[in-house]
Design an enzyme around this catalytic site. Structure first.
Site, PDB file in Angstrom:
ATOM      1  N   LEU A   1       0.816  -1.210   0.000  1.00  0.00           N
ATOM      2  CA  LEU A   1       0.000   0.000   0.000  1.00  0.00           C
ATOM      3  C   LEU A   1       0.846   1.255   0.000  1.00  0.00           C
ATOM      4  O   LEU A   1       0.426   2.305  -0.488  1.00  0.00           O
ATOM      5  CB  LEU A   1      -0.921   0.011   1.226  1.00  0.00           C
ATOM      6  CG  LEU A   1      -1.954  -1.114   1.319  1.00  0.00           C
ATOM      7  CD1 LEU A   1      -2.607  -1.105   2.695  1.00  0.00           C
ATOM      8  CD2 LEU A   1      -3.004  -0.957   0.226  1.00  0.00           C
ATOM      9  N   GLY A   2       2.029   1.166   0.572  1.00  0.00           N
ATOM     10  CA  GLY A   2       2.911   2.320   0.661  1.00  0.00           C
ATOM     11  C   GLY A   2       4.189   1.946   1.374  1.00  0.00           C
ATOM     12  O   GLY A   2       4.343   0.832   1.880  1.00  0.00           O
TER      13      GLY A   2
ATOM     14  N   VAL B   1       3.994  -1.092   4.015  1.00  0.00           N
ATOM     15  CA  VAL B   1       2.672  -1.459   4.512  1.00  0.00           C
ATOM     16  C   VAL B   1       1.963  -2.261   3.429  1.00  0.00           C
ATOM     17  O   VAL B   1       1.921  -1.841   2.266  1.00  0.00           O
ATOM     18  CB  VAL B   1       1.838  -0.216   4.878  1.00  0.00           C
ATOM     19  CG1 VAL B   1       0.466  -0.639   5.385  1.00  0.00           C
ATOM     20  CG2 VAL B   1       2.552   0.620   5.927  1.00  0.00           C
TER      21      VAL B   1
ATOM     22  N   ASP C   1       4.957  13.447  13.965  1.00  0.00           N
ATOM     23  CA  ASP C   1       5.043  13.296  12.516  1.00  0.00           C
ATOM     24  C   ASP C   1       3.664  13.416  11.875  1.00  0.00           C
ATOM     25  O   ASP C   1       3.283  12.611  11.032  1.00  0.00           O
ATOM     26  CB  ASP C   1       5.682  11.949  12.148  1.00  0.00           C
ATOM     27  CG  ASP C   1       6.231  11.952  10.719  1.00  0.00           C
ATOM     28  OD1 ASP C   1       6.491  13.047  10.166  1.00  0.00           O
ATOM     29  OD2 ASP C   1       6.397  10.862  10.143  1.00  0.00           O
TER      30      ASP C   1
END
Length: 231
Positions: free
Chosen positions: A34-35, A42, A151
């Site tokens: 997903l990323g 992920v 973050d």
């Protein structure tokens, strides 16, 4: 909470029926990713016994410091319960560092603002900003200690099927006693989202990054965008 053992072992639900994480994610196949960030990738996975998709964060295990960061992330987020935070449903710390979250079908906020995945209406944008603010109020005020995320950025704000925002990725988070500030000699965060005085003071701001994301939601521009040059 789902109990997760090592990658080669079993993922067990409340009925103790074993399911392998590797199988759920097609052995962490690149096409299921997903990323990816500084801490690892992920992946999407499907767990038949739960009849649901999950997001599996596979963290690179490269140092003792990373081990401490992983343990702290699990400690912090496993205690959090809020409608605007991504829900952790399990973890693994034997051989592999894995975190298993509820899957967010609408992905990250930045994919809608900057990558033209879909056009967000003003009503949806307002709902996202309001939900993110609610989640941060919970982190900062409603626990035994203040949770500094450190973050906050649009790529860490996820959305469910109804575009309800869920703040995720607590890899840089810190617990701080109420009324005190987190001070460090090592900067943590993302350029463009950190308060300018953070470099000199070492004190992370609770609200600056939220303001940056709010501006991104309003104007659809990234905080640092080379194509616009410097002003």
């Amino acid at each position: 909470m789902i109990s997760i053992t090592a990658l080669e072992s079993n993922l067990t639900d409340c009925n103790s029926r074993p399911i392998k994480l590797a199988q759920a994610t097609s052995n962490f196949k690149e096409g299921e990713k997903l990323g990816e960030g500084g801490f690892g990738g992920v992946y999407i996975g499907f767990i038949p016994d739960l009849q649901s998709y999950v997001a599996v964060k596979k963290i690179l295990r490269s140092s003792k410091q990373r081990s401490k960061e992983y343990a702290l992330e699990v400690k912090i987020i496993s205690q959090l319960r809020h409608r605007n935070l991504v829900q952790l449903i399990g973890w693994c710390y034997e051989r592999k560092f894995l975190l298993v979250y509820v899957f967010m079908p609408n992905g990250s906020l930045d994919s809608h603002l900057f990558k033209e995945q879909s056009l967000l209406t003003w009503e949806t944008r307002y709902k996202i900003a309001q939900g993110l603010a609610s989640g941060l109020l919970y982190l900062h005020k409603e626990g035994e200690q203040c949770v500094l995320h450190r973050d906050i950025k649009s790529s860490n704000v996820m959305s469910d099927s109804n575009f309800n925002p869920k703040l995720g990725d607590f890899g840089l988070a810190r617990l701080v006693d109420h009324g005190k500030q987190s001070q460090t000699t090592i900067l943590a965060g993302t350029m463009g989202c950190m308060a300018p005085d953070y470099v000199n003071t070492g004190k992370a701001s609770k609200v600056y990054s939220f303001g940056v994301v709010a501006l991104e939601i309003a104007c659809g521009r990234e905080p640092i965008d080379p194509k616009y040059g410097s002003s």
